[in-house]
Design a protein around this motif. Structure first.
Motif, PDB file in Angstrom:
ATOM      1  N   LYS A  83      -3.892   6.500  -9.446  1.00 14.63           N
ATOM      2  CA  LYS A  83      -3.753   6.392  -7.993  1.00 14.63           C
ATOM      3  C   LYS A  83      -3.774   4.934  -7.565  1.00 14.63           C
ATOM      4  O   LYS A  83      -2.977   4.508  -6.712  1.00 14.63           O
ATOM      5  CB  LYS A  83      -4.880   7.167  -7.300  1.00 14.63           C
ATOM      6  N   SER A  84      -4.677   4.137  -8.143  1.00 14.77           N
ATOM      7  CA  SER A  84      -4.755   2.710  -7.789  1.00 14.77           C
ATOM      8  C   SER A  84      -3.470   1.985  -8.140  1.00 14.77           C
ATOM      9  O   SER A  84      -3.002   1.119  -7.382  1.00 14.77           O
ATOM     10  CB  SER A  84      -5.938   2.055  -8.526  1.00 14.77           C
ATOM     11  N   LEU A  85      -2.884   2.326  -9.285  1.00 10.45           N
ATOM     12  CA  LEU A  85      -1.636   1.678  -9.698  1.00 10.45           C
ATOM     13  C   LEU A  85      -0.497   2.023  -8.736  1.00 10.45           C
ATOM     14  O   LEU A  85       0.334   1.162  -8.408  1.00 10.45           O
ATOM     15  CB  LEU A  85      -1.276   2.097 -11.119  1.00 10.45           C
ATOM     16  N   LEU A  86      -0.477   3.263  -8.282  1.00  6.87           N
ATOM     17  CA  LEU A  86       0.556   3.655  -7.318  1.00  6.87           C
ATOM     18  C   LEU A  86       0.356   2.937  -5.989  1.00  6.87           C
ATOM     19  O   LEU A  86       1.329   2.526  -5.339  1.00  6.87           O
ATOM     20  CB  LEU A  86       0.522   5.175  -7.117  1.00  6.87           C
ATOM     21  N   LEU A  87      -0.898   2.780  -5.579  1.00  7.01           N
ATOM     22  CA  LEU A  87      -1.178   2.047  -4.335  1.00  7.01           C
ATOM     23  C   LEU A  87      -0.734   0.596  -4.453  1.00  7.01           C
ATOM     24  O   LEU A  87      -0.142   0.030  -3.526  1.00  7.01           O
ATOM     25  CB  LEU A  87      -2.669   2.117  -4.017  1.00  7.01           C
ATOM     26  N   ALA A  88      -1.020  -0.018  -5.600  1.00  9.27           N
ATOM     27  CA  ALA A  88      -0.620  -1.415  -5.802  1.00  9.27           C
ATOM     28  C   ALA A  88       0.898  -1.546  -5.794  1.00  9.27           C
ATOM     29  O   ALA A  88       1.448  -2.499  -5.226  1.00  9.27           O
ATOM     30  CB  ALA A  88      -1.189  -1.929  -7.114  1.00  9.27           C
ATOM     31  N   ALA A  89       1.579  -0.596  -6.417  1.00 10.58           N
ATOM     32  CA  ALA A  89       3.049  -0.637  -6.445  1.00 10.58           C
ATOM     33  C   ALA A  89       3.632  -0.465  -5.053  1.00 10.58           C
ATOM     34  O   ALA A  89       4.719  -0.969  -4.747  1.00 10.58           O
ATOM     35  CB  ALA A  89       3.573   0.452  -7.382  1.00 10.58           C
ATOM     36  N   GLY A  91       2.290  -1.724  -2.436  1.00  9.50           N
ATOM     37  CA  GLY A  91       2.002  -2.931  -1.667  1.00  9.50           C
ATOM     38  C   GLY A  91       0.639  -2.946  -1.025  1.00  9.50           C
ATOM     39  O   GLY A  91       0.303  -3.887  -0.298  1.00  9.50           O
ATOM     40  N   ASP A  92      -0.174  -1.913  -1.276  1.00 10.79           N
ATOM     41  CA  ASP A  92      -1.515  -1.874  -0.694  1.00 10.79           C
ATOM     42  C   ASP A  92      -2.427  -2.894  -1.373  1.00 10.79           C
ATOM     43  O   ASP A  92      -2.228  -3.238  -2.545  1.00 10.79           O
ATOM     44  CB  ASP A  92      -2.117  -0.476  -0.856  1.00 10.79           C
ATOM     45  N   THR A  95      -9.158  -2.556  -3.566  1.00 14.17           N
ATOM     46  CA  THR A  95     -10.546  -2.911  -3.295  1.00 14.17           C
ATOM     47  C   THR A  95     -11.174  -3.549  -4.541  1.00 14.17           C
ATOM     48  O   THR A  95     -10.607  -3.504  -5.642  1.00 14.17           O
ATOM     49  CB  THR A  95     -11.356  -1.667  -2.920  1.00 14.17           C
ATOM     50  N   ASP A  96     -12.365  -4.110  -4.351  1.00 12.79           N
ATOM     51  CA  ASP A  96     -13.070  -4.710  -5.488  1.00 12.79           C
ATOM     52  C   ASP A  96     -13.390  -3.666  -6.550  1.00 12.79           C
ATOM     53  O   ASP A  96     -13.354  -3.952  -7.746  1.00 12.79           O
ATOM     54  CB  ASP A  96     -14.372  -5.372  -5.010  1.00 12.79           C
ATOM     55  N   ILE A  97     -13.707  -2.450  -6.119  1.00 15.64           N
ATOM     56  CA  ILE A  97     -14.006  -1.386  -7.085  1.00 15.64           C
ATOM     57  C   ILE A  97     -12.769  -1.055  -7.907  1.00 15.64           C
ATOM     58  O   ILE A  97     -12.835  -0.900  -9.140  1.00 15.64           O
ATOM     59  CB  ILE A  97     -14.533  -0.125  -6.365  1.00 15.64           C
ATOM     60  N   GLU A  98     -11.624  -0.962  -7.230  1.00 13.87           N
ATOM     61  CA  GLU A  98     -10.384  -0.651  -7.945  1.00 13.87           C
ATOM     62  C   GLU A  98     -10.009  -1.778  -8.913  1.00 13.87           C
ATOM     63  O   GLU A  98      -9.580  -1.523 -10.050  1.00 13.87           O
ATOM     64  CB  GLU A  98      -9.257  -0.400  -6.945  1.00 13.87           C
ATOM     65  N   LEU A  99     -10.182  -3.005  -8.465  1.00 13.37           N
ATOM     66  CA  LEU A  99      -9.877  -4.147  -9.336  1.00 13.37           C
ATOM     67  C   LEU A  99     -10.854  -4.212 -10.510  1.00 13.37           C
ATOM     68  O   LEU A  99     -10.474  -4.553 -11.633  1.00 13.37           O
ATOM     69  CB  LEU A  99      -9.929  -5.442  -8.526  1.00 13.37           C
ATOM     70  N   PHE A 100     -12.114  -3.865 -10.264  1.00 16.23           N
ATOM     71  CA  PHE A 100     -13.100  -3.798 -11.347  1.00 16.23           C
ATOM     72  C   PHE A 100     -12.687  -2.758 -12.387  1.00 16.23           C
ATOM     73  O   PHE A 100     -12.758  -2.991 -13.600  1.00 16.23           O
ATOM     74  CB  PHE A 100     -14.481  -3.470 -10.778  1.00 16.23           C
ATOM     75  N   GLU A 101     -12.264  -1.577 -11.932  1.00 12.90           N
ATOM     76  CA  GLU A 101     -11.873  -0.510 -12.860  1.00 12.90           C
ATOM     77  C   GLU A 101     -10.655  -0.910 -13.685  1.00 12.90           C
ATOM     78  O   GLU A 101     -10.570  -0.616 -14.884  1.00 12.90           O
ATOM     79  CB  GLU A 101     -11.596   0.775 -12.076  1.00 12.90           C
ATOM     80  N   ILE A 102      -9.712  -1.597 -13.050  1.00 15.53           N
ATOM     81  CA  ILE A 102      -8.523  -2.056 -13.773  1.00 15.53           C
ATOM     82  C   ILE A 102      -8.918  -3.114 -14.804  1.00 15.53           C
ATOM     83  O   ILE A 102      -8.424  -3.103 -15.943  1.00 15.53           O
ATOM     84  CB  ILE A 102      -7.483  -2.611 -12.775  1.00 15.53           C
ATOM     85  N   LYS A 103      -9.814  -4.010 -14.412  1.00 19.35           N
ATOM     86  CA  LYS A 103     -10.277  -5.054 -15.332  1.00 19.35           C
ATOM     87  C   LYS A 103     -11.012  -4.425 -16.520  1.00 19.35           C
ATOM     88  O   LYS A 103     -10.776  -4.797 -17.684  1.00 19.35           O
ATOM     89  CB  LYS A 103     -11.201  -6.014 -14.592  1.00 19.35           C
ATOM     90  N   LYS A 104     -11.879  -3.477 -16.251  1.00 19.14           N
ATOM     91  CA  LYS A 104     -12.632  -2.800 -17.314  1.00 19.14           C
ATOM     92  C   LYS A 104     -11.689  -2.116 -18.292  1.00 19.14           C
ATOM     93  O   LYS A 104     -11.857  -2.191 -19.511  1.00 19.14           O
ATOM     94  CB  LYS A 104     -13.580  -1.773 -16.687  1.00 19.14           C
ATOM     95  N   GLN A 105     -10.679  -1.450 -17.762  1.00 22.20           N
ATOM     96  CA  GLN A 105      -9.731  -0.743 -18.631  1.00 22.20           C
ATOM     97  C   GLN A 105      -8.885  -1.721 -19.429  1.00 22.20           C
ATOM     98  O   GLN A 105      -8.487  -1.428 -20.558  1.00 22.20           O
ATOM     99  CB  GLN A 105      -8.850   0.181 -17.799  1.00 22.20           C
ATOM    100  N   ARG A 255      -7.031 -10.961  -3.116  1.00 22.06           N
ATOM    101  CA  ARG A 255      -6.929  -9.561  -3.544  1.00 22.06           C
ATOM    102  C   ARG A 255      -5.498  -9.048  -3.380  1.00 22.06           C
ATOM    103  O   ARG A 255      -4.999  -8.281  -4.212  1.00 22.06           O
ATOM    104  CB  ARG A 255      -7.888  -8.683  -2.736  1.00 22.06           C
ATOM    105  N   GLN A 256      -4.840  -9.466  -2.317  1.00 19.78           N
ATOM    106  CA  GLN A 256      -3.467  -9.043  -2.089  1.00 19.78           C
ATOM    107  C   GLN A 256      -2.550  -9.580  -3.179  1.00 19.78           C
ATOM    108  O   GLN A 256      -1.694  -8.851  -3.702  1.00 19.78           O
ATOM    109  CB  GLN A 256      -2.988  -9.519  -0.712  1.00 19.78           C
ATOM    110  N   ARG A 257      -2.725 -10.854  -3.536  1.00 20.44           N
ATOM    111  CA  ARG A 257      -1.882 -11.438  -4.588  1.00 20.44           C
ATOM    112  C   ARG A 257      -2.126 -10.735  -5.929  1.00 20.44           C
ATOM    113  O   ARG A 257      -1.189 -10.436  -6.670  1.00 20.44           O
ATOM    114  CB  ARG A 257      -2.163 -12.940  -4.727  1.00 20.44           C
TER     115      ARG A 257
END
Length: 557
Positions: A83-89, A91-92, A95-105, A255-257
């Motif tokens: 879901k986070s990847l779709l949101l990023a694609a 243009g959304d 959040t820090d939590i979503e970026l943390f989860e992506i970094k962890k993975q 965060r947007q970049r």
């Protein structure tokens, strides 16, 4: 095309319970399990590749048991990023939590890739992961190796400057606040509260005057005859608040970049999530294969299912918990009809469930609990227990069975697997026998593989029908059981322990075993009832010898 022709089949044959025992570490794996479906005959190469991958991982596990354990540990608890990847694609801003989860993975992905690179046999196509060093560099620009996410100063010069100025002002505020507090303590001789406020009695005029004379505290309220004083706001506080807002805006731009960079790589990162799902699923399949002492299935050119030493895993585990030894079953099912007869409680139903379950597991890319399993994938599977009812349609057991079977028979020109347990047992014996014979005769000319269990005589003697019988209980065993029950009483599992569940070919003309009275005797049914039943059985046999058709009709009437 729907594989199961009845929604209850996965539950009935034990597939649902078997898959529930599949150990998975991630939501990806659990979603992949829910999406599992049997491969078609046209997908034979993919099916064999699935089996081959299990074999490679089993070999690796035998050589180094810690290897697959480490992979499971790296997978454990990974969040679902799709879901986070779709949101990023889209243009959304993440959040820090979503970026943390992506970094962890990203860290976990690189650890898994490292394991696979050092053990290249495990680099199978389904678990191929794209490198994500660039993503780690993006989210960990200072190379800390820490999985938590932080908007670092190095992301933006303006952000760095804002934070430096904010930190300077905050330090100035702390010093001035501390100084004011010390002055207030000196003039009042009192200690401040935990929040820095002073609570002074309204009658303590001298203390109030001294505190107010400093010009740094102001009265903010009263409570129970006491006045509350708090420090006046410093000019630096407003400047700090303005800088906090500027910092927040600068961080959001970062965060947007970052989100845009992740969104641009959405397809690659999404593909990695599916590779992680397949790895989780594959590791789970390996665990089941080892736990159930499974074999790698073999594809055949002919429409057949050949099982040697087949075991139903759910039943096997239940028996082992009771410290009982399960019986492995051999059965060969070919195009046309195989009829199975045998005593009550002889395992006929479980044999059908085992055949259905093993065929489904094999066609889903699992190894199966058997010594040998060879088959040609089927287009569909139907299993009828003969005891279903349809309250919504107002149908009896027999009516519901025939209504469902009518639709299935229209597909027997396809390569399916049709399993009928106690066919037509819900109606009177004479008509049940005739209907069973007619259906079996029809199925013997079909393209499907059909297996029918029955207690009716003559059903297995039809031309082109293969007749198997459960070995069951011989006379010596029955006598032994009878003496054992008389001496120690009935106990759970006694009957099953004595039953021989193996199958053997049966010659035409041999009557179906009639063990019901013997079993009722073992169960302790009253002697007068048993004697009456035996008399009726003798009369029936005499009538059948004199006139087979009328004898059956007279008994049914």
């Amino acid at each position: 095309m729907t594989f199961f022709l009845n929604d209850s089949i996965p539950e009935t044959i034990g597939l649902t319970e078997t898959l529930a025992r599949l150990p998975l570490e991630t939501e990806y794996g659990r979603l992949a399990k829910e999406a599992l479906s049997p491969f078609s005959r046209e997908e034979a190469l993919q099916l064999e590749e699935s089996w081959r991958e299990i074999g490679l991982y089993l070999e690796a596990d035998m050589a180094n048991p810690d290897l697959l354990k480490s992979l499971r540990q790296h997978l454990h608890g990974l969040p679902n990023l799709r879901k986070s990847l779709l949101l990023a694609a889209r243009g959304d801003r993440l959040t820090d939590i979503e970026l943390f989860e992506i970094k962890k993975q990203a860290f976990a992905t690189e650890r898994i890739r490292k394991v696979l690179q050092h053990n290249r046999k495990l680099l199978v196509p389904s678990v191929e992961l794209a490198p994500v060093h660039w993503l780690i560099d993006l989210l960990d620009p200072e190379g800390t190796g820490i999985e938590t996410f932080y908007v670092y100063d190095c992301y933006d010069d303006e952000l760095k400057h804002i934070r430096q100025e904010k930190n300077r002002l905050e330090e100035s505020l702390r010093r001035q606040t501390k100084l004011r507090e010390q002055q207030a303590v000196e003039v009042t001789g009192m200690r401040p509260l935990w929040n820095g406020e002073f609570l002074i009695s309204a009658t303590h005029i001298e203390g109030i005057d001294c505190l107010e004379s400093l010009g740094t505290y102001e009265k903010t309220g009263e409570t129970g005859g006491e006045w509350i004083y708090r420090q006046r706001r410093l000019p630096e506080a407003e400047q700090t608040e303005a800088l906090l807002m500027m910092e927040d805006e600068a961080e959001n731009r970062v965060r947007q970049r970052l989100s845009e960079s992740i969104g641009e790589a959405q397809e690659l990162l999404m593909a990695n999530t599916f590779a992680l799902a397949q790895m989780d699923l594959l590791l789970g399949k390996v665990v089941l294969a080892r736990r159930y002492r499974s074999c790698c299935p073999v594809l055949t050119d002919e429409a057949a299912i050949c099982i040697t030493g087949g075991r139903h895993p759910v039943l096997e585990e239940a028996l082992r918990r009771q410290r009982r030894q399960p019986t492995a079953v051999d059965i060969e099912m070919n195009r046309g009809v195989t009829v199975i007869t045998g005593a009550n409680m002889g395992g006929k139903t479980m044999t059908l469930k085992m055949a259905a379950l093993l065929t489904t597991l094999a066609q889903m890319g699992f190894w199966v609990p058997a010594d040998h399993f060879a088959f040609q994938p089927v287009d569909w599977l139907y299993f009828s227990t003969g005891d279903q009812q349809s309250q919504s349609m107002g149908l009896s057991t027999f009516g519901a069975e025939i209504y469902a079977l009518k639709e299935v028979l229209e597909r027997t020109h396809e390569s399916g697997l049709l399993l009928l347990d106690e066919l037509a047992s819900g109606t009177n014996p004479l008509e049940g026998t005739c209907i069973s014979r007619a259906i079996v005769a029809h199925l013997s000319q079909s393209k499907a593989i059909s297996v029918v269990t029955t207690h009716y005589d003559g059903v297995g003697d039809l031309p082109g029908v293969r007749h198997l019988q459960v070995l069951g209980l011989n006379r010596a065993t029955l006598q032994k059981l009878k003496h054992q029950v008389q001496e120690t009483g009935w106990s759970s599992g006694l009957f099953e322990a004595a039953m021989d569940y193996r199958l053997q070919p049966r010659e035409p003309g041999v009557p179906v075993p009639k063990d019901a009275i013997a079993v009722a005797s073992l169960m302790g049914l009253q002697p007068d009832i048993l004697e009456a039943a035996q008399r009726w059985l003798c009369l029936h046999r005499e009538a059948t010898v004199e006139n087979p058709v009328n004898g059956e009709r007279e008994e049914s009437e």
